[in-house]
Design a protein around this motif. Structure first.
Motif, PDB file in Angstrom:
ATOM      1  N   THR A   1       0.850  -1.192   0.000  1.00 39.83           N
ATOM      2  CA  THR A   1       0.000   0.000   0.000  1.00 39.83           C
ATOM      3  C   THR A   1       0.883   1.237   0.000  1.00 39.83           C
ATOM      4  OG1 THR A   1      -1.762  -1.126   1.211  1.00 39.83           O
ATOM      5  CG2 THR A   1      -1.769   1.281   1.250  1.00 39.83           C
ATOM      6  N   SER A   2       0.599   2.153  -0.895  1.00 36.53           N
ATOM      7  CA  SER A   2       1.388   3.380  -0.986  1.00 36.53           C
ATOM      8  C   SER A   2       0.526   4.493  -1.544  1.00 36.53           C
ATOM      9  CB  SER A   2       2.622   3.159  -1.867  1.00 36.53           C
ATOM     10  OG  SER A   2       3.514   4.256  -1.778  1.00 36.53           O
ATOM     11  N   HIS A   3       0.779   5.716  -1.102  1.00 43.36           N
ATOM     12  CA  HIS A   3       0.055   6.883  -1.587  1.00 43.36           C
ATOM     13  C   HIS A   3       1.042   8.014  -1.841  1.00 43.36           C
ATOM     14  CE1 HIS A   3      -3.135   4.686   0.679  1.00 43.36           C
ATOM     15  NE2 HIS A   3      -3.829   4.986  -0.396  1.00 43.36           N
ATOM     16  N   CYS A   4       0.881   8.673  -2.966  1.00 38.77           N
ATOM     17  CA  CYS A   4       1.787   9.775  -3.319  1.00 38.77           C
ATOM     18  C   CYS A   4       1.509  11.006  -2.462  1.00 38.77           C
ATOM     19  CB  CYS A   4       1.620  10.140  -4.792  1.00 38.77           C
ATOM     20  SG  CYS A   4       2.273   8.921  -5.923  1.00 38.77           S
ATOM     21  N   ALA A   5       2.510  11.908  -2.427  1.00 38.39           N
ATOM     22  CA  ALA A   5       2.338  13.119  -1.644  1.00 38.39           C
ATOM     23  C   ALA A   5       2.774  14.376  -2.385  1.00 38.39           C
ATOM     24  CB  ALA A   5       3.098  13.000  -0.319  1.00 38.39           C
ATOM     25  N   ASP A   6       4.046  14.472  -2.783  1.00 39.41           N
ATOM     26  CA  ASP A   6       4.575  15.744  -3.257  1.00 39.41           C
ATOM     27  C   ASP A   6       5.245  15.580  -4.612  1.00 39.41           C
ATOM     28  OD1 ASP A   6       5.052  18.448  -3.048  1.00 39.41           O
ATOM     29  OD2 ASP A   6       6.801  18.266  -1.750  1.00 39.41           O
TER      30      ASP A   6
ATOM     31  N   VAL B   1      11.735  15.401 -12.980  1.00 40.31           N
ATOM     32  CA  VAL B   1      10.661  15.653 -12.036  1.00 40.31           C
ATOM     33  C   VAL B   1      10.668  14.518 -11.023  1.00 40.31           C
ATOM     34  CG1 VAL B   1       8.885  14.556 -13.479  1.00 40.31           C
ATOM     35  CG2 VAL B   1       8.211  16.204 -11.740  1.00 40.31           C
ATOM     36  N   TYR B   2      10.434  14.879  -9.759  1.00 40.99           N
ATOM     37  CA  TYR B   2      10.505  13.938  -8.647  1.00 40.99           C
ATOM     38  C   TYR B   2       9.152  13.885  -7.943  1.00 40.99           C
ATOM     39  CZ  TYR B   2      15.526  14.619  -9.345  1.00 40.99           C
ATOM     40  OH  TYR B   2      16.789  14.683  -9.883  1.00 40.99           O
ATOM     41  N   GLY B   3       8.824  12.722  -7.384  1.00 44.78           N
ATOM     42  CA  GLY B   3       7.599  12.563  -6.614  1.00 44.78           C
ATOM     43  C   GLY B   3       7.845  11.677  -5.412  1.00 44.78           C
ATOM     44  N   SER B   4       7.066  11.869  -4.347  1.00 40.39           N
ATOM     45  CA  SER B   4       7.259  11.063  -3.135  1.00 40.39           C
ATOM     46  C   SER B   4       6.173  10.007  -3.006  1.00 40.39           C
ATOM     47  CB  SER B   4       7.304  11.938  -1.886  1.00 40.39           C
ATOM     48  OG  SER B   4       6.125  12.689  -1.730  1.00 40.39           O
ATOM     49  N   ASN B   5       6.601   8.803  -2.618  1.00 42.93           N
ATOM     50  CA  ASN B   5       5.716   7.663  -2.380  1.00 42.93           C
ATOM     51  C   ASN B   5       5.700   7.330  -0.900  1.00 42.93           C
ATOM     52  OD1 ASN B   5       5.001   6.873  -5.162  1.00 42.93           O
ATOM     53  ND2 ASN B   5       7.174   6.371  -5.380  1.00 42.93           N
ATOM     54  N   ARG B   6       4.531   7.435  -0.267  1.00 44.10           N
ATOM     55  CA  ARG B   6       4.390   7.102   1.151  1.00 44.10           C
ATOM     56  C   ARG B   6       3.853   5.679   1.266  1.00 44.10           C
ATOM     57  NH1 ARG B   6       0.382  11.602   3.060  1.00 44.10           N
ATOM     58  NH2 ARG B   6      -0.533  10.963   1.072  1.00 44.10           N
ATOM     59  N   GLY B   7       4.672   4.797   1.781  1.00 40.61           N
ATOM     60  CA  GLY B   7       4.347   3.373   1.831  1.00 40.61           C
ATOM     61  C   GLY B   7       5.484   2.624   1.180  1.00 40.61           C
ATOM     62  N   HIS B   8       5.750   2.927  -0.084  1.00 42.84           N
ATOM     63  CA  HIS B   8       6.982   2.461  -0.722  1.00 42.84           C
ATOM     64  C   HIS B   8       8.162   3.227  -0.132  1.00 42.84           C
ATOM     65  CE1 HIS B   8       9.929   2.002  -4.145  1.00 42.84           C
ATOM     66  NE2 HIS B   8       9.564   0.756  -3.920  1.00 42.84           N
ATOM     67  N   ASP B   9       7.880   4.427   0.415  1.00 36.80           N
ATOM     68  CA  ASP B   9       8.858   5.282   1.099  1.00 36.80           C
ATOM     69  C   ASP B   9      10.060   5.561   0.211  1.00 36.80           C
ATOM     70  OD1 ASP B   9       7.183   5.396   3.290  1.00 36.80           O
ATOM     71  OD2 ASP B   9       8.157   3.721   4.321  1.00 36.80           O
TER      72      ASP B   9
ATOM     73  N   PHE C   1      11.847  10.876 -12.670  1.00 32.85           N
ATOM     74  CA  PHE C   1      11.545  10.800 -14.092  1.00 32.85           C
ATOM     75  C   PHE C   1      12.398  11.812 -14.851  1.00 32.85           C
ATOM     76  CE2 PHE C   1       7.416   9.521 -12.221  1.00 32.85           C
ATOM     77  CZ  PHE C   1       7.228   8.307 -12.871  1.00 32.85           C
ATOM     78  N   ALA C   2      12.890  11.409 -16.012  1.00 35.19           N
ATOM     79  CA  ALA C   2      13.497  12.344 -16.952  1.00 35.19           C
ATOM     80  C   ALA C   2      12.395  12.949 -17.811  1.00 35.19           C
ATOM     81  CB  ALA C   2      14.526  11.634 -17.826  1.00 35.19           C
ATOM     82  N   ILE C   3      12.516  14.245 -18.106  1.00 36.63           N
ATOM     83  CA  ILE C   3      11.518  14.956 -18.900  1.00 36.63           C
ATOM     84  C   ILE C   3      12.053  15.143 -20.317  1.00 36.63           C
ATOM     85  CG2 ILE C   3      10.221  17.104 -19.161  1.00 36.63           C
ATOM     86  CD1 ILE C   3      10.444  17.481 -16.126  1.00 36.63           C
ATOM     87  N   ASP C   4      11.289  14.704 -21.290  1.00 41.34           N
ATOM     88  CA  ASP C   4      11.678  14.905 -22.684  1.00 41.34           C
ATOM     89  C   ASP C   4      11.644  16.398 -23.002  1.00 41.34           C
ATOM     90  OD1 ASP C   4      11.025  15.267 -25.690  1.00 41.34           O
ATOM     91  OD2 ASP C   4      11.667  13.172 -25.560  1.00 41.34           O
ATOM     92  N   GLU C   5      12.750  16.920 -23.493  1.00 40.98           N
ATOM     93  CA  GLU C   5      12.860  18.366 -23.689  1.00 40.98           C
ATOM     94  C   GLU C   5      11.976  18.891 -24.806  1.00 40.98           C
ATOM     95  OE1 GLU C   5      16.672  19.723 -24.978  1.00 40.98           O
ATOM     96  OE2 GLU C   5      17.084  17.885 -26.108  1.00 40.98           O
ATOM     97  N   HIS C   6      11.454  18.017 -25.641  1.00 41.56           N
ATOM     98  CA  HIS C   6      10.613  18.444 -26.757  1.00 41.56           C
ATOM     99  C   HIS C   6       9.127  18.248 -26.490  1.00 41.56           C
ATOM    100  CE1 HIS C   6      14.228  18.905 -29.135  1.00 41.56           C
ATOM    101  NE2 HIS C   6      14.565  17.645 -28.882  1.00 41.56           N
ATOM    102  N   THR C   7       8.786  17.224 -25.699  1.00 35.60           N
ATOM    103  CA  THR C   7       7.371  16.873 -25.527  1.00 35.60           C
ATOM    104  C   THR C   7       6.857  17.007 -24.095  1.00 35.60           C
ATOM    105  OG1 THR C   7       7.825  14.535 -25.065  1.00 35.60           O
ATOM    106  CG2 THR C   7       7.632  15.200 -27.385  1.00 35.60           C
ATOM    107  N   GLY C   8       7.754  17.035 -23.119  1.00 33.29           N
ATOM    108  CA  GLY C   8       7.330  17.052 -21.722  1.00 33.29           C
ATOM    109  C   GLY C   8       6.979  15.690 -21.179  1.00 33.29           C
ATOM    110  N   GLN C   9       7.095  14.639 -22.004  1.00 31.23           N
ATOM    111  CA  GLN C   9       6.775  13.289 -21.557  1.00 31.23           C
ATOM    112  C   GLN C   9       7.839  12.765 -20.593  1.00 31.23           C
ATOM    113  OE1 GLN C   9       6.149  11.712 -25.681  1.00 31.23           O
ATOM    114  NE2 GLN C   9       4.286  10.836 -24.778  1.00 31.23           N
ATOM    115  N   LEU C  10       7.458  11.719 -19.860  1.00 34.60           N
ATOM    116  CA  LEU C  10       8.266  11.208 -18.766  1.00 34.60           C
ATOM    117  C   LEU C  10       8.863   9.845 -19.077  1.00 34.60           C
ATOM    118  CD1 LEU C  10       5.862  12.178 -15.840  1.00 34.60           C
ATOM    119  CD2 LEU C  10       7.797  13.484 -16.740  1.00 34.60           C
ATOM    120  N   THR C  11      10.112   9.667 -18.669  1.00 33.89           N
ATOM    121  CA  THR C  11      10.783   8.372 -18.734  1.00 33.89           C
ATOM    122  C   THR C  11      11.309   8.038 -17.347  1.00 33.89           C
ATOM    123  OG1 THR C  11      11.452   8.718 -21.031  1.00 33.89           O
ATOM    124  CG2 THR C  11      12.662   7.046 -19.776  1.00 33.89           C
TER     125      THR C  11
END
Length: 366
Positions: free
Chosen positions: A259-264, A274-282, A287-297
């Motif tokens: 069980t995990s829930h995102c926060a920030d 871009v970074y995100g926090s997982n509460r539960g997975h802790d 993610f890397a941001i594609d400089e042309h599309t904004g998509q995430l890897t």
């Protein structure tokens, strides 16, 4: 002095005061080492959880995460003066937030208004800032309405944050309870939150949008969704305050079944990650941001070395990421690899009771 030569930053830490915490804690961060050193604290204010800085860095504002004031459903927002030399906080005043359970706030770029999101009440409000940094009574209040598919968490609206674009024209309020990001046009003359021509953008059912951050280029934005542990990327048209979804991706590893829930969520100053926090997975997802599309890897995940990372921050130099582990009473610092975006622990851990929010600020003259 250029930011790349700055070696010290001050960090204000908001907390919940139901346990050992006494209020807002002030630490000095050495950007060269990642070490956090205690400086002072502001006491006598109830659960100053989320914090926001005035653009002139002379004042700090905190939501008081309470559900009742004088026996009635409401919350508070508190104002503090900042001593530029020592960083110490002096309480100025507080005002009602307009609804119970305030959880997030921001300050417009002119420094004239505080915007606040009330989670329990499912509402947002706008409060004027006086010439001495104190707060006036709310100049506007907007009640959200609706529900979504999760009967336990989405029985009604739950505004979870409110954020302002770089043009200081529009405010965006992710509402976990209705799976919408509400969009308001800022009226800084009258102190009003006017429904935008695009009044909201819908995310997928059961997502539970929570926090939100813009890319430095002003063309993309990212929402982290608490309930289904996902991140949604948007294109942003700043001329009309319009969001359009690019994609949504999971923030968890494929083999995680707990069980995990995102926060920030925060975009790096470079705009590459871009970074995100997982509460539960802790963990912090990267993610890397594609400089042309904004998509995430997906780049990977880094353990926060503690429990329930409710909030994290990137220091103003873009050198360090600080993770606030709410349930293990620690703030842990990590080096940010500028090429890969990966995080490496510095080895420094500060003990802070129930840390909820981190706000770093460059030390004047540092």
């Amino acid at each position: 002095m250029s930011e790349r030569n700055i070696t010290e930053v001050r960090v204000y830490i908001g907390t919940y005061t139901q346990g050992a915490s006494e209020g807002i804690y002030v630490y000095r961060l050495n950007v060269s080492t990642g070490e956090l050193e205690y400086e002072s604290k502001a006491t006598g204010v109830e659960s100053p959880s989320f914090l926001a800085l005035h653009p002139e860095r002379r004042y700090l504002y905190a939501v008081n995460a309470v559900r009742e004031v004088d026996g009635k459903p409401n919350g508070r927002v508190s104002a503090f003066g900042i001593n530029s030399a020592s960083g110490e906080l002096t309480f100025l005043n507080h005002q009602l937030s307009g609804g119970p359970g305030p959880c997030h706030l921001s300050v417009d770029l002119t420094g004239r208004y505080v915007l606040v999101a009330n989670y329990a009440g499912g509402s947002v409000a706008m409060l004027p800032i006086q010439t001495d940094g104190s707060l006036g009574e709310a100049s506007d209040f907007v009640q959200h309405a609706g529900s979504s598919v999760n009967p336990d968490r989405q029985e009604g609206p739950h505004a979870h944050s409110i954020n302002i674009d770089s043009g200081n024209r529009y405010a965006f309020a992710p509402d976990l309870g209705i799976d919408k990001i509400m969009i308001y046009e800022l009226d800084l003359t009258q102190g009003k939150l006017k429904p935008n021509s695009q009044p909201w953008v819908q995310v997928h059912a059961g997502a539970g949008p929570r926090h939100f951050d813009f890319h430095p280029n002003g063309r993309w934005a990212y929402a982290i969704n608490e309930l289904d542990s996902s991140m949604t990327a948007f294109r942003y048209d700043s001329a009309g305050g319009v969001l359009s979804e690019i994609e949504s991706v999971t923030t968890l590893p494929d083999d995680f079944d707990g069980t995990s829930h995102c926060a920030d969520v925060h975009v790096s100053p470079s705009g590459k990650f871009v970074y995100g926090s997982n509460r539960g997975h802790d963990s912090i997802v990267i993610f890397a941001i594609d400089e042309h599309t904004g998509q995430l890897t997906l780049v990977g995940h880094e353990s926060t070395q503690g429990e329930i990372p409710r909030n994290f921050a990137i220091d103003p130099t873009g050198t360090l990421l600080l993770a606030a582990n709410q349930m293990s009473d620690t703030v842990v610092t990590f080096w940010i690899d500028p090429g890969t975006g990966k995080l490496n622990p510095t080895g420094h851990i500060a003990e802070v009771p129930t840390p909820v929010c981190l706000k770093p600020i460059i030390i004047p003259g540092g």
